[in-house]
Design an enzyme around this catalytic site. Structure first.
Site: not given
Ligand code: SAH
Length: 230
Positions: A12, A78, A172-173, A196
């Site tokens: 990233e 996602g 997730m962050e 995704d």
């Protein structure tokens, strides 16, 4: 102005480091931070490693040790909203922690006493992003991002997160970084390109599209830096 740019994974921030060119490297608190100038601003760049704990450490260090005045997060997510296809951009208007559950005490999902379920991103950074999107003729969806320490690859879990938090994307962050910035009073912005769609194929899609989607997000974030005032 000193601006922090962070991601969760090396993939990233690699496209960002490649574009900024010359940087110095500083090791601190179990991580590596890159400092450079770009677009008339001083930058500190790092990837945190995955999840809420590592991302909270990195965001805190960028603010306390490197004196970042604004924080921009660039990465992949996602997609939940039907509007979001792989490679599309989503910017968080607000973020929440989908895996916080103290509902046994009568609290709503995502709520921690003395906190709030949602943390709103900085409105002026969202406005700058909208202007950059218009200038570049790129579509960036504004929506809710839900964060948790889980890679979601399940249609059921995804539907639950959508129903519970009205979330448009998940990762997730973001919410942990938002929580840090909110508490330090540092304006922040979270941008994600979809890798995704968080269902049964998520793992395979993620591996296929991580690099290309990370690049889309990184390119937009650097264009934003060029448009940030003093
Ligand atoms: N393949 C990696 C793990 C990736 S975890 C490894 O083995 O090391 C997924 C990362 O991308 C996280 O940083 C998260 O923020 C983001 N992400 C993308 N799609 C996601 C999904 N479906 N669920 C949760 N996080 C997702």
């Amino acid at each position: 102005m000193k601006i922090a740019i962070m991601g969760a994974m090396r993939e990233e921030i690699d496209p960002i480091l490649e574009t900024v060119g010359n940087y110095t490297t500083i090791e601190h608190a179990g991580n590596v931070f890159y400092e450079c100038t770009y677009g008339g601003h001083e930058l500190v760049i790092a990837y945190s490693k995955i999840g809420k704990v590592f991302s909270a450490i990195t965001a805190s260090v960028m603010i306390e040790r490197f004196h970042a005045e604004k924080l921009l997060f660039s990465g992949v997510a996602g997609g939940i909203s039907k509007d979001l296809k792989i490679g599309d951009l989503v910017m968080a208007s607000a973020l929440c922690q989908h895996d916080v559950d103290i509902t046994a005490f009568g609290h709503p999902f995502g709520f921690i006493p003395e906190g709030s379920v949602m943390i709103e991103a900085d409105k002026s950074l969202l406005a700058i992003a909208s202007k950059v999107a218009a200038d570049l003729s790129v579509k960036v969806k504004e929506g809710i991002i839900a964060t948790g320490d889980q890679f979601v690859a399940s249609a059921e879990r995804k539907a639950w997160i959508e129903a519970t938090f009205k979330a448009d994307a998940l990762e997730m962050e973001g919410a942990s970084v938002a929580c840090v910035c909110h508490n330090f009073n540092v304006p922040f912005f979270v941008l994600r390109a979809i890798s995704d769609t968080a269902d049964g194929d998520a793992g395979m899609d993620f591996d296929t599209f991580l690099k290309s989607s990370a690049k889309v997000s990184a390119k937009f974030i650097l264009t934003m830096v060029e448009h940030l005032g003093d």
